[in-house]
Design a protein around this motif. Structure first.
Motif, PDB file in Angstrom:
ATOM      1  N   ARG A  11       0.756  -1.094  -0.084  1.00  0.00           N
ATOM      2  CA  ARG A  11      -0.051  -0.018  -0.176  1.00  0.00           C
ATOM      3  C   ARG A  11       0.858   1.283   0.174  1.00  0.00           C
ATOM      4  O   ARG A  11       1.724   1.160   0.721  1.00  0.00           O
ATOM      5  N   ASP A  40      -7.313   3.515  -4.654  1.00  0.00           N
ATOM      6  CA  ASP A  40      -8.632   3.234  -3.734  1.00  0.00           C
ATOM      7  C   ASP A  40      -9.971   3.790  -4.391  1.00  0.00           C
ATOM      8  O   ASP A  40     -11.054   3.367  -4.664  1.00  0.00           O
ATOM      9  N   ARG A 179      -6.570  -1.743   3.932  1.00  0.00           N
ATOM     10  CA  ARG A 179      -6.925  -2.670   2.943  1.00  0.00           C
ATOM     11  C   ARG A 179      -5.824  -3.939   2.971  1.00  0.00           C
ATOM     12  O   ARG A 179      -4.693  -3.409   2.394  1.00  0.00           O
ATOM     13  N   THR A 202     -12.798  -2.112   5.452  1.00  0.00           N
ATOM     14  CA  THR A 202     -11.608  -2.838   5.258  1.00  0.00           C
ATOM     15  C   THR A 202     -11.652  -3.715   3.938  1.00  0.00           C
ATOM     16  O   THR A 202     -10.639  -4.340   3.262  1.00  0.00           O
ATOM     17  N   GLN A 203     -12.979  -4.155   3.379  1.00  0.00           N
ATOM     18  CA  GLN A 203     -13.261  -4.738   2.208  1.00  0.00           C
ATOM     19  C   GLN A 203     -13.208  -6.153   2.348  1.00  0.00           C
ATOM     20  O   GLN A 203     -13.015  -6.941   1.467  1.00  0.00           O
ATOM     21  N   ASN A 227     -18.653  -2.876   4.348  1.00  0.00           N
ATOM     22  CA  ASN A 227     -17.359  -3.557   3.937  1.00  0.00           C
ATOM     23  C   ASN A 227     -18.222  -4.214   2.708  1.00  0.00           C
ATOM     24  O   ASN A 227     -17.722  -5.137   1.932  1.00  0.00           O
TER      25      ASN A 227
END
Length: 491
Positions: A11, A40, A179, A202-203, A227
């Protein structure tokens, strides 16, 4: 072409925008190496991972960019010291090899004092500071109990566990809007003290979230909203999955099927407080032995459109309920809705944040009986109003059906209000007191002089004469003030 796989998935942050590295290497027609990133914010980029017709990585039409440099973040201690100590700990002391003598850098006592300050911290927030890893130094902050690491640059969960290994007293951990991948790991012992965990935005999928359960054996509060969650069709009721969770927040996801919800979390033995706000739920099914400990439920902002849902909720042990912003609630005005729901739900002690006192419950149940009595003759009466007979035994049969005020507008009357030289039309509640109307008239008709005008006398036009309204504490209805009446405030 050589691809540096060690940084793929890392990231990064560029000009305040966060992205994930999908490619690192040369680009045809360009010199040097480039980072191929997926933002993102998928509208932030300029391409779909291709350059001059050659595909280097996959993303949406505008989700990708090729960059010469990126910021891969900073370590935890650097971020902590910059925010809470404002000191550089990169070169505090060193030992010579020949004499084994310890040399201290200038300002050591001051820096040692700063380190002591870090050691006393109990609550920290390092949100949005670009933290990506622990670093190579043991952390001098063993007293931290509450850590907010949201909106940072963690790419794998082990980077977070690496930090928590040095925080033995940690109770609350917020890693929202990171993430990261759930890398293969055995249950970690560094999270055993944590009772509150934030995984908002956070998906992660539900399967990925439940994989964290063995590492958090004492977790009591779990927040996993925003999410895009959809529960799988299979059961996730293994006893070890979040066995001690009491509060579960699932707001702003994509949940719609009550069976799937029950299969996923219905067997949580201690679940007492559940938020399903802003999902897509249209029905609630009987508990059938599930949700045994559930007492607080938030269903705001769903798609509930049948009173059957209310009847089913009576089968649960729910004492606190939020249910606004559902189609079923838009069919009646707010005041009536609160009374009708209270009357229909016999176990509630709090509805939409308002405490249901014994007096309020009695009033609500009597009001509901009056409303329900209008459905007598309907062949499905006992299905539509399953509590009717029970409430009649409690309060007695309701009086003859009365006309129901369905909306606030139905309780308003339009009046002609006159001053010495001004006249206006205004709608007011028919139950308004004379004193309140005088205040409205004084402000509306006399402007800056309203404080003296309010001491004037109020008259109601009856036929061709004006009659004085003597008792200012009486309601307008007492004096037969009707829709279309003319009133004059005489100063």
């Amino acid at each position: 072409m050589t691809l540096d796989k060690t940084i793929i998935g890392k990231r990064v942050i560029v000009d305040g925008e966060v992205a994930t590295i999908k490619y690192y290497g040369p680009i045809e027609g360009k010199t040097g190496f480039y980072y191929g990133v997926e933002w993102d914010d998928l509208t932030r980029g300029k391409n779909n991972g291709s350059f001059k017709g050659k595909q280097y990585f996959e993303t949406t039409l505008t989700g990708g960019s090729f960059l010469k440099s990126v910021n891969m973040g900073i370590d935890f201690l650097t971020a902590l010291s910059e925010k809470y100590a404002k000191s550089d700990y990169s070169d505090l002391s060193y030992v010579t090899e020949d004499t084994n003598t310890l040399f201290e850098t200038i300002g050591w006592e001051k820096m040692k004092s700063k380190l002591s300050q870090l050691g006393n911290l109990k609550e920290i927030s390092l949100a949005r500071l670009g933290v990506s890893h622990k670093g190579n130094t043991d952390l001098p902050c063993k007293s931290i109990e509450d850590a907010d690491l949201s909106h940072n640059l963690f790419s794998v969960f082990s980077e977070i566990s690496g930090i928590c290994e040095d925080l033995p007293n940690l109770r609350i951990l917020r890693i929202n809007y990171n993430r990261f991948a759930i890398d293969p790991l055995n249950p970690s012992t560094c999270f055993t003290s944590i009772t509150v965990l934030g995984l908002i935005g956070t998906q992660l999928t539900w399967d990925e979230i439940t994989k964290l359960s063995p590492s958090f054996p004492n977790l009591e509060e779990l927040y996993v909203g925003y999410n895009g969650l959809k529960f799988p069709k299979k059961s996730c009721n293994e006893p070890e999955v979040f066995a001690k969770v009491k509060i579960l927040d699932l707001e702003n996801n994509l949940l719609s099927d009550w069976n799937d919800i029950t299969n996923a979390i219905g067997k949580f033995p201690h679940l007492a407080n559940l938020s399903l706000r802003n999902n897509r739920i249209a029905e609630v099914l009987p508990p059938n032995g599930n949700f045994r400990s559930l007492t607080t439920l938030n269903l705001n902002g769903n798609k509930l459109n049948s009173w059957d849902v209310i009847h089913v909720l009576n089968l649960y042990n729910i004492t606190q309920l939020r249910i606004t912003q559902n189609p079923i609630c838009e069919t009646i005005d707010k005041k009536s809705r609160h009374q009708i729901l209270t009357g229909r739900l016999s176990k509630l002690t709090k509805l939409d944040g308002s405490t249901v006192t014994d007096m309020k419950r009695q009033d609500a149940e009597c009001y509901y009986l009056t409303i329900a009595s209008q459905d007598h003759g309907n062949p499905n009466f006992s299905i539509i109003h399953p509590l009717y007979e029970l409430l009649c035994k409690k309060h007695g049969e309701p009086a003859a059906p009365m006309k129901v005020i369905k909306t606030v507008a139905d309780s308003l009357i339009q009046l002609t209000l006159q001053g010495q030289s001004t006249e206006i039309l205004k709608k007011v509640p028919k139950h308004m007191k004379v004193r309140a109307l005088k205040t409205i008239m004084a402000r509306s008709l006399y402007g800056k002089e309203w404080q003296s005008a309010v001491r004037g006398e109020l008259f109601l036009k009856v036929d061709d004469d004006f009659q004085k309204l003597e008792d200012e504490m009486k309601e307008l209805e007492y004096f037969d003030v009707l829709d279309g009446s003319i009133l004059r405030l005489q100063v």
